[in-house]
Motif scaffolding. Structure first.
Motif, PDB file in Angstrom:
ATOM      1  N   VAL A  21      15.718  -2.758   2.897  1.00  0.00           N
ATOM      2  CA  VAL A  21      13.927  -2.427   1.751  1.00  0.00           C
ATOM      3  C   VAL A  21      14.665  -0.878   0.815  1.00  0.00           C
ATOM      4  CG1 VAL A  21      12.372  -1.118   2.093  1.00  0.00           C
ATOM      5  CG2 VAL A  21      13.068  -2.286   3.580  1.00  0.00           C
ATOM      6  N   ALA A  22      14.571  -1.241  -0.449  1.00  0.00           N
ATOM      7  CA  ALA A  22      15.367  -0.735  -1.734  1.00  0.00           C
ATOM      8  C   ALA A  22      13.876   0.145  -1.797  1.00  0.00           C
ATOM      9  CB  ALA A  22      16.286  -0.948  -2.888  1.00  0.00           C
ATOM     10  N   GLY A  23      14.318   1.020  -1.904  1.00  0.00           N
ATOM     11  CA  GLY A  23      13.325   2.109  -3.082  1.00  0.00           C
ATOM     12  C   GLY A  23      13.062   3.531  -1.708  1.00  0.00           C
ATOM     13  N   GLN A  24      11.753   4.069  -2.051  1.00  0.00           N
ATOM     14  CA  GLN A  24      11.148   4.807  -1.902  1.00  0.00           C
ATOM     15  C   GLN A  24       9.876   4.752  -0.459  1.00  0.00           C
ATOM     16  OE1 GLN A  24       9.452   8.121  -3.589  1.00  0.00           O
ATOM     17  NE2 GLN A  24      10.406  10.108  -1.788  1.00  0.00           N
ATOM     18  N   ASP A  50      10.875   1.918  -7.031  1.00  0.00           N
ATOM     19  CA  ASP A  50      12.133   1.600  -7.513  1.00  0.00           C
ATOM     20  C   ASP A  50      12.497   2.989  -7.732  1.00  0.00           C
ATOM     21  OD1 ASP A  50      10.868   2.040  -9.673  1.00  0.00           O
ATOM     22  OD2 ASP A  50      11.416  -0.474 -10.911  1.00  0.00           O
ATOM     23  N   ALA A  51      14.036   2.949  -8.031  1.00  0.00           N
ATOM     24  CA  ALA A  51      14.407   4.247  -8.544  1.00  0.00           C
ATOM     25  C   ALA A  51      13.553   4.925  -9.875  1.00  0.00           C
ATOM     26  CB  ALA A  51      15.878   4.152  -8.526  1.00  0.00           C
ATOM     27  N   THR A  52      12.918   4.559 -10.475  1.00  0.00           N
ATOM     28  CA  THR A  52      12.305   4.430 -12.011  1.00  0.00           C
ATOM     29  C   THR A  52      10.219   5.560 -10.634  1.00  0.00           C
ATOM     30  OG1 THR A  52      11.302   2.665 -12.732  1.00  0.00           O
ATOM     31  CG2 THR A  52      13.603   3.858 -13.543  1.00  0.00           C
ATOM     32  N   LYS A  53      10.453   5.158  -9.924  1.00  0.00           N
ATOM     33  CA  LYS A  53       9.348   5.798  -9.604  1.00  0.00           C
ATOM     34  C   LYS A  53       8.235   4.251  -9.945  1.00  0.00           C
ATOM     35  CE  LYS A  53      10.306   9.780  -8.439  1.00  0.00           C
ATOM     36  NZ  LYS A  53      10.454  10.173  -6.848  1.00  0.00           N
ATOM     37  N   LYS A  54       8.240   3.734 -10.372  1.00  0.00           N
ATOM     38  CA  LYS A  54       7.548   2.445 -10.686  1.00  0.00           C
ATOM     39  C   LYS A  54       7.038   1.655  -8.774  1.00  0.00           C
ATOM     40  CE  LYS A  54       7.231  -2.604 -12.316  1.00  0.00           C
ATOM     41  NZ  LYS A  54       7.969  -3.518 -13.034  1.00  0.00           N
ATOM     42  N   ILE A  55       5.838   1.307  -8.764  1.00  0.00           N
ATOM     43  CA  ILE A  55       6.226   0.822  -7.174  1.00  0.00           C
ATOM     44  C   ILE A  55       5.691  -0.606  -7.853  1.00  0.00           C
ATOM     45  CG2 ILE A  55       3.475   0.105  -5.934  1.00  0.00           C
ATOM     46  CD1 ILE A  55       2.415   2.886  -6.846  1.00  0.00           C
ATOM     47  N   VAL A  56       7.383  -0.996  -6.185  1.00  0.00           N
ATOM     48  CA  VAL A  56       7.415  -2.527  -6.566  1.00  0.00           C
ATOM     49  C   VAL A  56       6.501  -3.169  -5.990  1.00  0.00           C
ATOM     50  CG1 VAL A  56       9.415  -2.052  -7.924  1.00  0.00           C
ATOM     51  CG2 VAL A  56       9.311  -2.076  -4.964  1.00  0.00           C
ATOM     52  N   GLU A  57       6.002  -2.906  -4.436  1.00  0.00           N
ATOM     53  CA  GLU A  57       5.193  -3.220  -3.101  1.00  0.00           C
ATOM     54  C   GLU A  57       4.378  -2.485  -3.004  1.00  0.00           C
ATOM     55  OE1 GLU A  57       7.591  -5.259  -0.814  1.00  0.00           O
ATOM     56  OE2 GLU A  57       6.657  -5.051   1.262  1.00  0.00           O
ATOM     57  N   SER A  58       3.034  -2.723  -2.575  1.00  0.00           N
ATOM     58  CA  SER A  58       2.348  -2.308  -1.548  1.00  0.00           C
ATOM     59  C   SER A  58       1.756  -3.349  -0.678  1.00  0.00           C
ATOM     60  CB  SER A  58       0.992  -1.458  -2.502  1.00  0.00           C
ATOM     61  OG  SER A  58       0.608  -2.522  -2.957  1.00  0.00           O
ATOM     62  N   GLY A  59       1.024  -2.502   0.117  1.00  0.00           N
ATOM     63  CA  GLY A  59       0.560  -2.753   1.311  1.00  0.00           C
ATOM     64  C   GLY A  59      -0.489  -2.272   2.235  1.00  0.00           C
ATOM     65  N   ASN A  68       1.119  -5.598   5.924  1.00  0.00           N
ATOM     66  CA  ASN A  68       1.625  -6.537   5.490  1.00  0.00           C
ATOM     67  C   ASN A  68       1.345  -6.407   4.006  1.00  0.00           C
ATOM     68  OD1 ASN A  68       0.267  -8.658   7.511  1.00  0.00           O
ATOM     69  ND2 ASN A  68      -1.173  -7.513   7.833  1.00  0.00           N
ATOM     70  N   LYS A  69       1.873  -7.395   3.298  1.00  0.00           N
ATOM     71  CA  LYS A  69       1.975  -6.526   1.630  1.00  0.00           C
ATOM     72  C   LYS A  69       0.601  -7.529   0.853  1.00  0.00           C
ATOM     73  CE  LYS A  69       6.341  -9.160   1.136  1.00  0.00           C
ATOM     74  NZ  LYS A  69       7.102  -9.605   0.303  1.00  0.00           N
ATOM     75  N   HIS A  70       0.432  -6.681   0.186  1.00  0.00           N
ATOM     76  CA  HIS A  70      -1.007  -7.011  -0.531  1.00  0.00           C
ATOM     77  C   HIS A  70      -0.284  -8.159  -2.506  1.00  0.00           C
ATOM     78  CE1 HIS A  70      -3.254  -2.772   0.452  1.00  0.00           C
ATOM     79  NE2 HIS A  70      -3.383  -3.998   1.524  1.00  0.00           N
TER      80      HIS A  70
END
Length: 108
Positions: free
Chosen positions: A46-49, A76-85, A106-108
């Motif tokens: 899992v990459a990112g925060q 991601d590293a630029t603080k862009k949301i790449v996944e949520s759930g 569970n991903k949305h």
């Protein structure tokens, strides 16, 4: 505390600190990962925060089993949301400490 640890120390370190040895980790398109050690490998990819935001939870009458549920975001590293759930964690008190025994996202 778990969410703070995942933000400050990373997801793997949070699970090392809070997961029970018998953790069952449920992720989409995979069989359950059984055991803390088996669960660390997919968590390390899992990459990112990863930030979890609790919505609610409860504890059993005997104060030895509980759950939390809520939403999460992976940035991601630029603080862009790449996944949520959403997530559900089952907690069990072991030797006086709360440990995650089951974790489902569970991903949305």
């Amino acid at each position: 505390k778990f969410s703070d640890a995942s933000v400050k120390q990373g997801l793997v370190m949070a699970y090392l600190a809070f997961a029970a040895p018998e953790l069952r980790l449920y992720r989409a398109n995979n069989l359950p990962f059984i055991g803390r050690e088996a669960s660390l490998k997919p968590l390390a990819t899992v990459a990112g925060q990863f930030v979890s935001k609790p919505i609610g939870g409860d504890v059993s009458r005997f104060k030895d089993l509980g759950y939390t549920h809520g939403t999460y975001e992976l940035s991601d590293a630029t603080k862009k949301i790449v996944e949520s759930g959403s997530y559900l964690r089952i907690w069990k008190k072991q030797n006086g400490e709360w440990r995650v025994v089951m974790d489902v996202v569970n991903k949305h």
